[in-house]
Every structure is written in structure tokens, then in C-alpha cells.
Design a protein around this motif. Structure first.
Motif, PDB file in Angstrom:
ATOM      1  N   GLY A   1      -5.073   1.531   0.273  1.00 54.54           N
ATOM      2  CA  GLY A   1      -4.916   0.085   0.262  1.00 54.54           C
ATOM      3  C   GLY A   1      -4.024  -0.372  -0.868  1.00 54.54           C
ATOM      4  O   GLY A   1      -3.166   0.358  -1.351  1.00 54.54           O
ATOM      5  N   TYR A   2      -4.247  -1.622  -1.298  1.00 54.01           N
ATOM      6  CA  TYR A   2      -3.531  -2.104  -2.476  1.00 54.01           C
ATOM      7  C   TYR A   2      -4.291  -3.251  -3.114  1.00 54.01           C
ATOM      8  O   TYR A   2      -5.265  -3.761  -2.581  1.00 54.01           O
ATOM      9  CB  TYR A   2      -2.095  -2.497  -2.142  1.00 54.01           C
ATOM     10  N   ASP A   3      -3.809  -3.627  -4.299  1.00 55.85           N
ATOM     11  CA  ASP A   3      -4.472  -4.585  -5.181  1.00 55.85           C
ATOM     12  C   ASP A   3      -5.788  -4.002  -5.705  1.00 55.85           C
ATOM     13  O   ASP A   3      -6.874  -4.472  -5.390  1.00 55.85           O
ATOM     14  CB  ASP A   3      -4.709  -5.919  -4.489  1.00 55.85           C
ATOM     15  N   VAL A   4      -5.667  -2.957  -6.532  1.00 57.08           N
ATOM     16  CA  VAL A   4      -6.841  -2.350  -7.161  1.00 57.08           C
ATOM     17  C   VAL A   4      -7.276  -3.249  -8.301  1.00 57.08           C
ATOM     18  O   VAL A   4      -6.484  -3.544  -9.206  1.00 57.08           O
ATOM     19  CB  VAL A   4      -6.525  -0.933  -7.691  1.00 57.08           C
ATOM     20  N   ARG A   5      -8.518  -3.677  -8.308  1.00 64.05           N
ATOM     21  CA  ARG A   5      -9.000  -4.649  -9.294  1.00 64.05           C
ATOM     22  C   ARG A   5      -9.885  -3.989 -10.349  1.00 64.05           C
ATOM     23  O   ARG A   5      -9.407  -3.266 -11.202  1.00 64.05           O
ATOM     24  CB  ARG A   5      -9.730  -5.786  -8.576  1.00 64.05           C
TER      25      ARG A   5
ATOM     26  N   ALA B   1      -1.338  10.925 -15.581  1.00 62.54           N
ATOM     27  CA  ALA B   1      -1.250  11.018 -14.123  1.00 62.54           C
ATOM     28  C   ALA B   1      -1.110   9.624 -13.533  1.00 62.54           C
ATOM     29  O   ALA B   1      -1.491   8.624 -14.155  1.00 62.54           O
ATOM     30  CB  ALA B   1      -2.489  11.703 -13.551  1.00 62.54           C
ATOM     31  N   VAL B   2      -0.536   9.571 -12.338  1.00 60.01           N
ATOM     32  CA  VAL B   2      -0.490   8.351 -11.542  1.00 60.01           C
ATOM     33  C   VAL B   2      -1.184   8.674 -10.224  1.00 60.01           C
ATOM     34  O   VAL B   2      -0.676   9.442  -9.412  1.00 60.01           O
ATOM     35  CB  VAL B   2       0.953   7.875 -11.301  1.00 60.01           C
TER      36      VAL B   2
ATOM     37  N   PRO C   1       0.824  -1.214   0.000  1.00 59.22           N
ATOM     38  CA  PRO C   1       0.000   0.000   0.000  1.00 59.22           C
ATOM     39  C   PRO C   1       0.862   1.270   0.000  1.00 59.22           C
ATOM     40  O   PRO C   1       1.962   1.232   0.502  1.00 59.22           O
ATOM     41  CB  PRO C   1      -0.811  -0.116   1.296  1.00 59.22           C
ATOM     42  N   PRO C   2       0.353   2.369  -0.596  1.00 52.81           N
ATOM     43  CA  PRO C   2      -0.915   2.465  -1.322  1.00 52.81           C
ATOM     44  C   PRO C   2      -0.782   1.903  -2.731  1.00 52.81           C
ATOM     45  O   PRO C   2       0.325   1.647  -3.201  1.00 52.81           O
ATOM     46  CB  PRO C   2      -1.148   3.978  -1.371  1.00 52.81           C
ATOM     47  N   SER C   3      -1.934   1.749  -3.399  1.00 60.95           N
ATOM     48  CA  SER C   3      -1.946   1.321  -4.792  1.00 60.95           C
ATOM     49  C   SER C   3      -2.100   2.526  -5.696  1.00 60.95           C
ATOM     50  O   SER C   3      -2.310   3.655  -5.234  1.00 60.95           O
ATOM     51  CB  SER C   3      -3.082   0.326  -5.035  1.00 60.95           C
TER      52      SER C   3
ATOM     53  N   ASN D   1     -10.906  -1.503  -4.517  1.00 63.61           N
ATOM     54  CA  ASN D   1      -9.655  -1.714  -3.789  1.00 63.61           C
ATOM     55  C   ASN D   1      -9.780  -2.993  -2.955  1.00 63.61           C
ATOM     56  O   ASN D   1     -10.269  -2.969  -1.827  1.00 63.61           O
ATOM     57  CB  ASN D   1      -9.357  -0.511  -2.889  1.00 63.61           C
ATOM     58  N   ARG D   2      -9.321  -4.118  -3.524  1.00 67.65           N
ATOM     59  CA  ARG D   2      -9.636  -5.431  -2.960  1.00 67.65           C
ATOM     60  C   ARG D   2      -9.129  -5.602  -1.530  1.00 67.65           C
ATOM     61  O   ARG D   2      -9.841  -6.114  -0.662  1.00 67.65           O
ATOM     62  CB  ARG D   2      -9.055  -6.542  -3.849  1.00 67.65           C
ATOM     63  N   LEU D   3      -7.895  -5.226  -1.263  1.00 65.75           N
ATOM     64  CA  LEU D   3      -7.325  -5.487   0.050  1.00 65.75           C
ATOM     65  C   LEU D   3      -7.511  -4.326   1.016  1.00 65.75           C
ATOM     66  O   LEU D   3      -6.916  -4.313   2.096  1.00 65.75           O
ATOM     67  CB  LEU D   3      -5.842  -5.849  -0.085  1.00 65.75           C
ATOM     68  N   ALA D   4      -8.354  -3.369   0.637  1.00 64.70           N
ATOM     69  CA  ALA D   4      -8.668  -2.259   1.546  1.00 64.70           C
ATOM     70  C   ALA D   4     -10.145  -2.230   1.911  1.00 64.70           C
ATOM     71  O   ALA D   4     -10.549  -1.460   2.783  1.00 64.70           O
ATOM     72  CB  ALA D   4      -8.257  -0.930   0.922  1.00 64.70           C
TER      73      ALA D   4
END
Length: 425
Positions: free
Chosen positions: A334-338, A328-329, A314-316, A353-356
Motif C-alpha cells: 500500500g502507501y501512506d505508512v503512518r 535499509a529501505v 504504492p508501495p510505501s 499502512n493507512r491506505l492499504a
């Protein structure tokens, strides 16, 4: 002055006053509308799917009648009407679990919902809340499915076969309840899309396979199907011997341009003809300090920008690009944006945001807000733009989060819109 002239002048003055009043009201309303904050969705309900019918809630499709159909890997199909659960269909055939699920789609003409079953090598057809037929023998472990919105043909993909089946992948074409064609494609098809302009079907796949006994025969990363014929294949500028694959495809519904994910590291822009551009976003280090593993891509048709989600953090991050330029980025919690979906009606990008345990809402290059989904593992998003509902599948807990946009309490349009219907903002 003659009486008739006085009356005429008074009428003219009164009419002018009314016109000025109306224009003043229009200006005031326009000003209020411009100054009012944009609406945001709110969480209406989290619907649990009773065990064992609902572990790993997954793909969904919005039906023209306003319902949404969502498949659960645990062996069920949820039918929802906004925040209301219409019914929970047990998995067709009585299997307690469907295993690794296949895709689903809806025929906008007939209203039938087609659901793949990769355990039983079948496709189930649903009308309303009833399974009306099951089509068998659609190949080994069918993994993706799409309904052609014009012809009504159904395309079902199969991964590479196992002896005595051919090692190449295949797409089977269904008309009515019959398989009318089996088309050889590349290895392990990953995604099927119907082009909105030329009406061809595009298959993202592996170009070749390391243990292919045929000596590395290349089928390209992308196959093109017209009706029941494979008409083209392409490696999108890569060498014929490439082992790469197209993992996801987004098509601009207005212009027909493509944004594709190659493996888990590169974004490919393609105009559908000769203009091919590639941005290595992922593990091979295009963006300093980031090591992205790309998941999904969507297109903002208003700006013709691609939004690419990644596994990192994290973060994603969500990468915003146009053709071969990174605009842009964006950092999200969280992390693992699906899953990533564009809502043209509200001009928002939604990302799971799967893991958030939340969903971020983006407009342009700004992360507007992030909302909790009331469950673990939000992975898939289904949007009903017309009715303003967003369904988020919490894949790691058997539940569906339903978001909606606020409406007047009586369900009617605002006062000014009812009495001044020509105002369209």
C-alpha cells in the motif's frame, strides 16, 4: 562392602542420573525453543464505535491497570480491556463532536487519564470510567499533551495565538487542577516528549513563522523545559533564520539519544549535546528513485535503529537508519505508512499502512508479515506490551482492530515453565 557404603554409592549414582536427566531436558527445551517459530499476533476482534461516537478513531494510551483509552474525533472516548469494550464515554461537556482532537496521556502514579479538548480549550481528567474534572482556560486550541511520569505535572501545548493573543506558541503547565505556568515556545508546537534520563520536556516546533510581525524572531526548532522554566532552545545546527520545524521525536529510552523528523524530509540524529547528524530522506532526493514525505519515527532500543515511515507509493517504504547511515529501505504494501511503534517485549516494529487497510510487522530489516486490520484507514497504534495486545485505530471507519498473542487455553504458562520456573527463555 559395608551396607552404608553401598547405599551411599547408589544414592550418588541416582543423583547423577537425575542431574543428567534434568540437563538433558533443559537442552531439549532450549533446542525446541530455539527452533520454534516466533509468535505472531492475530486479529482478535474489530470493535465498531457506534455513530456518531466514533468517526475517525485516533490516539490511544495504555493504562497500568491493563485498560486502553482511545479517543475518537467523532466525540467519544473508548475504554477497552483487550478485545472487550469496557465502555464508550460520550465526549465530556456534551458536545456532539470534539472536532480536531488533542492528545491524551496517563499519570502512572495516580492512574488519571488526561485528555485534551482543543475545541473547548480544556483538559478533561478521567478516573476509571468517570470524568472527574475539567480544567478550562488552557489556551487557544490545545493540540498536544504529556504527563510527566515523575513530577505528575501536565504539559499542554498551544499553536500560535491570534490577536490579541501573542503569535508565538506556548506550553501551559498544570499541577493538580491549576495552570501554574505559561511558557513561551516556538511557533505551532507539533510534539511533546519527556526525556527518560534528564527528565526535561522537549517541544518540537516551527523555528519561525513567515508572517511573524516581530521580524522573523527565531525560537529554534526545539524548546527544552525543566519543571516550569524554559531552559534552552536550539535550531539543531540549522541557520537561525530557518523556517523548519520538528514534526516528531523519538527518544531511545535506554541511551537517551534522539531521532527527530525535520519538516517532512529529513531525519535528525542528536545525542542531546553536540553531536547532530542529518539525513535528507525525503523530497530533496537522498534515496535515488524515491520521493518520500516522512510521517513518524520510532526507535528500536535493542539495536538503536530509527524506523521512519513515509507517504509514497504504492508501495510505501520504511527507512531504517542508525545515526546518519541508512541501513535499509523496506518496502511495505500500500502507501501512506503512518504510525510506527516498537514492541521491546516481542522485538517487533509495527507500522500502520493507512491506505492499504493493514499493519506490517518488522524485525530488524525484514518485513515479517502484514495483517489486515478489518477497517479503512489504520493510522494510530497503541501497544500494551505487558498483556500482549495491539490496538489499531482505523481512522477512516469508526473501528478499533485488536490484535493479541496466543496463550495456553487455560490461561496458564506452559507446563515446562510452571514446573521449571528458573528457565527464562
Amino acid at each position: 562392602m559395608p551396607r552404608n557404603s553401598q547405599i551411599t554409592r547408589r544414592l550418588v549414582v541416582s543423583l547423577l542420573a537425575v542431574v543428567l536427566l534434568v540437563f538433558g531436558l533443559v537442552g531439549a527445551l532450549a533446542s525446541c525453543q530455539a527452533q520454534a517459530p516466533d509468535a505472531l499476533p492475530r486479529l482478535l476482534i474489530v470493535l465498531p464505535m457506534p455513530s456518531p461516537h466514533g468517526e475517525a478513531t485516533a490516539y490511544g494510551v495504555a493504562h497500568p491497570n491493563g485498560w486502553v483509552y482511545i479517543v475518537n474525533q467523532g466525540g467519544s472516548i473508548a475504554i477497552l480491556d483487550g478485545p472487550r469494550l469496557v465502555t464508550l464515554l460520550p465526549w465530556p461537556g456534551g458536545k456532539p463532536r470534539s472536532g480536531v482532537l488533542s492528545g491524551l496521556d496517563v499519570d502512572p502514579k495516580t492512574g488519571y487519564v488526561w485528555v485534551g479538548d482543543n475545541v473547548n480549550a480544556a483538559v478533561h481528567v478521567i478516573s476509571g470510567t468517570e470524568v472527574i474534572t475539567t480544567i478550562h482556560n488552557v489556551g487557544i486550541r490545545p493540540n498536544h499533551l504529556v504527563v510527566h511520569p515523575v513530577t505528575g505535572l501536565v504539559y499542554v501545548s498551544n499553536p500560535h495565538g491570534y490577536p490579541p493573543e501573542p503569535i508565538l506558541g506556548a506550553v501551559r503547565v498544570i499541577s493538580g487542577t491549576e495552570v501554574i505556568a505559561t511558557l513561551e515556545t516556538g511557533y505551532v508546537p507539533q510534539v511533546l516528549r519527556v526525556h527518560p534520563l534528564n527528565q526535561n520536556v522537549y517541544v518540537g516546533q516551527y523555528a519561525s513563522w513567515p508572517d511573524n510581525p516581530a521580524g522573523g524572531r527565531s525560537m529554534g526548532m526545539l524548546s527544552v523545559i525543566s519543571g516550569t522554566t524554559r531552559i534552552a532552545q536550539t535550531t539543531l545546527g540549522e541557520p537561525p533564520t530557518t523556517l523548519s520545524a520538528i514534526m516528531d521525536i523519538a527518544i531511545n529510552q535506554t541511551t537517551g539519544e534522539f531521532y527527530l523528523l525535520q519538516d517532512y524530509y529529513a531525519l535528525v540524529y542528536w545525542d542531546g549535546q553536540v553531536d547532530i547528524r542529518r539525513i535528507p530522506l525525503g523530497k530533496w532526493g537522498y534515496i535515488p528513485g524515491l520521493s518520500l514525505s516522512l510521517n513518524h519515527v520510532a526507535v528500536d532500543t535493542k539495536r538503536n535503529w530509527a524506523y521512519v515511515t513515509s507517504w509514497d507509493g504504492p508501495p510505501s517504504h520504511v527507512v531504517v537508519a542508525q545515526k546518519d547511515k541508512v541501513i535499509a529501505v523496506l518496502e511495505v504494501p500500500g502507501y501512506d505508512v503512518r504510525d510506527v511503534v516498537y514492541d521491546a517485549t516481542h522485538d517487533y516494529i509495527y507500522v500502520a499502512n493507512r491506505l492499504a487497510g493493514n499493519m506490517s510487522i518488522i524485525r530488524g530489516t525484514e518485513v515479517i508479515t502484514t495483517l489486515n486490520t478489518g477497517g479503512v484507514g489504520p493510522t494510530y497504534i497503541t501497544v500494551d506490551e505487558e498483556r500482549g495486545y495491539i490496538y489499531v485505530s482505523n481512522a477512516d471507519t469508526h473501528s478499533i482492530a485488536v490484535f493479541g498473542y496466543d496463550a495456553p487455553p487455560d490461561g496458564q504458562p506452559p507446563f515446562w515453565r510452571r514446573f521449571l520456573p528458573f528457565l527464562r527463555w
